[in-house]
Design a protein around this motif. Structure first.
Motif, mmCIF file in Angstrom:
data_model
loop_
_atom_site.group_PDB
_atom_site.id
_atom_site.type_symbol
_atom_site.label_atom_id
_atom_site.label_comp_id
_atom_site.label_asym_id
_atom_site.label_seq_id
_atom_site.Cartn_x
_atom_site.Cartn_y
_atom_site.Cartn_z
ATOM 1 N N PRO A 138 0.953 -1.354 -0.005
ATOM 2 C CA PRO A 138 0.109 0.034 -0.052
ATOM 3 C C PRO A 138 0.910 1.425 0.116
ATOM 4 O O PRO A 138 1.967 1.482 0.582
ATOM 5 N N ASN A 139 0.090 2.328 -0.679
ATOM 6 C CA ASN A 139 0.979 3.613 -0.666
ATOM 7 C C ASN A 139 0.748 4.058 0.868
ATOM 8 O O ASN A 139 0.005 3.528 1.570
ATOM 9 N N GLY A 140 1.424 5.399 1.118
ATOM 10 C CA GLY A 140 1.528 5.548 2.507
ATOM 11 C C GLY A 140 0.099 6.301 2.998
ATOM 12 O O GLY A 140 -0.364 6.798 2.045
ATOM 13 N N ARG A 141 -0.250 6.150 4.156
ATOM 14 C CA ARG A 141 -1.482 6.704 4.589
ATOM 15 C C ARG A 141 -1.407 7.615 5.563
ATOM 16 O O ARG A 141 -0.457 7.779 6.452
ATOM 17 N N ALA A 142 -2.186 8.920 5.416
ATOM 18 C CA ALA A 142 -2.688 9.840 6.556
ATOM 19 C C ALA A 142 -3.813 9.595 7.207
ATOM 20 O O ALA A 142 -4.942 9.379 6.683
ATOM 21 N N LEU A 143 -3.777 9.880 8.195
ATOM 22 C CA LEU A 143 -5.034 9.630 9.347
ATOM 23 C C LEU A 143 -5.136 10.815 10.067
ATOM 24 O O LEU A 143 -4.318 11.507 10.793
ATOM 25 N N THR A 144 -6.470 11.447 10.142
ATOM 26 C CA THR A 144 -6.592 12.738 10.734
ATOM 27 C C THR A 144 -8.152 12.198 11.461
ATOM 28 O O THR A 144 -9.104 12.062 10.831
ATOM 29 N N LEU A 145 -8.317 12.536 12.702
ATOM 30 C CA LEU A 145 -9.168 12.450 13.742
ATOM 31 C C LEU A 145 -10.062 13.899 13.810
ATOM 32 O O LEU A 145 -9.268 14.608 14.443
ATOM 33 N N SER A 146 -11.277 13.992 13.826
ATOM 34 C CA SER A 146 -11.935 15.301 14.158
ATOM 35 C C SER A 146 -13.004 14.997 15.438
ATOM 36 O O SER A 146 -13.530 13.816 15.314
ATOM 37 N N ASP A 147 -12.947 15.927 16.258
ATOM 38 C CA ASP A 147 -13.884 15.590 17.264
ATOM 39 C C ASP A 147 -15.413 16.636 17.037
ATOM 40 O O ASP A 147 -15.101 17.018 15.812
ATOM 41 N N GLU A 148 -15.924 16.530 18.174
ATOM 42 C CA GLU A 148 -17.333 17.005 17.702
ATOM 43 C C GLU A 148 -17.372 18.632 17.670
ATOM 44 O O GLU A 148 -18.424 19.328 17.079
ATOM 45 N N ARG A 149 -16.076 19.053 18.080
ATOM 46 C CA ARG A 149 -15.941 20.527 18.011
ATOM 47 C C ARG A 149 -15.408 21.029 16.755
ATOM 48 O O ARG A 149 -15.071 22.324 16.470
#
Length: 218
Positions: A138-149
């Motif tokens: 797999p190619n590189g992955r970026a992960l971003t989590l967003s909260d309720e705000r």
């Protein structure tokens, strides 16, 4: 099927390579024209290069504005097109903990860990006719989590099989990704995308300017 592109990946990649080749040849000819002081030829070459560049960017915007943001429910898959096959990602679990990792030396959250279990699956139904059973890296992955705000967080640590581990058709594995969120803050969505800079220049890719994003609801 939800994917990270709204134009077939082989077409998008060929369009980028073809446009890049044309602009490279044009730049070489432009330098040569300037060296021999052919101003008329140089102006024509510059005009043609600008025309190709603006046309490519215009087509990119058309595909971007035709796209939409999507929020996938638990268990729904997002497919990443790898030219001759697809990798499918889904969220199969979410938990919270103050510490994670080995009991001898656990990682301790500044707030509280939100641990998302991601499944990576090599969708054998999407294999090209000539691909065979070889490993896919797999190619590189970026992960971003967003909260309720609306605040965003990057991963604090990963457990289990790394997201870039190779697979064969029909194989799958899971990865636990921990995000350190402030206490009493709820996770809302997770965005998984490719991290290569060149993907920002591919027509129809979700990393291209103004393109809609496909995220996972948490």
């Amino acid at each position: 099927m939800y994917t990270n592109v709204n134009l077939a990946a082989p077409i998008g990649a060929l369009a980028l390579l073809g446009t890049g080749f044309i602009l490279l040849v044009g730049a070489i000819l432009l330098v040569q024209a300037l060296m021999v002081r052919k101003s008329g030829r140089a102006k024509l070459l510059l005009a043609l290069m600008l025309m190709f560049g603006f046309a490519y960017f215009g087509i990119m915007l058309i595909f971007s504005f035709a796209s939409h943001d999507k929020l996938l429910a638990r268990g729904e898959e997002k497919h990443f097109c790898e030219l001759d096959c697809h990798l499918a990602y889904s969220i199969i679990n979410m938990a919270q903990a103050k510490t994670i990792g080995d009991n001898g030396k656990p990682a301790i959250a500044q707030g509280q860990f939100t641990i998302v279990t991601i499944q990576t699956r090599f969708d054998e139904a999407t294999i090209g006719p000539r691909r065979g059973d070889g490993l896919l890296y797999p190619n590189g992955r970026a992960l971003t989590l967003s909260d309720e705000r609306g605040n965003r967080y990057g991963p604090a640590t990963q457990l289990g099989t790394p997201l870039t581990s190779p697979l064969r058709p029909a194989e799958a594995y899971t990865t636990d990704v921990a995000f350190d969120l402030p206490e009493n803050v709820k996770a809302a969505a997770l965005f998984i995308n490719e991290d290569g800079w060149e993907t920002r220049l591919i027509v129809g890719h979700e990393n291209s300017p103004f393109h809609g994003k496909t995220s996972f609801q948490l």
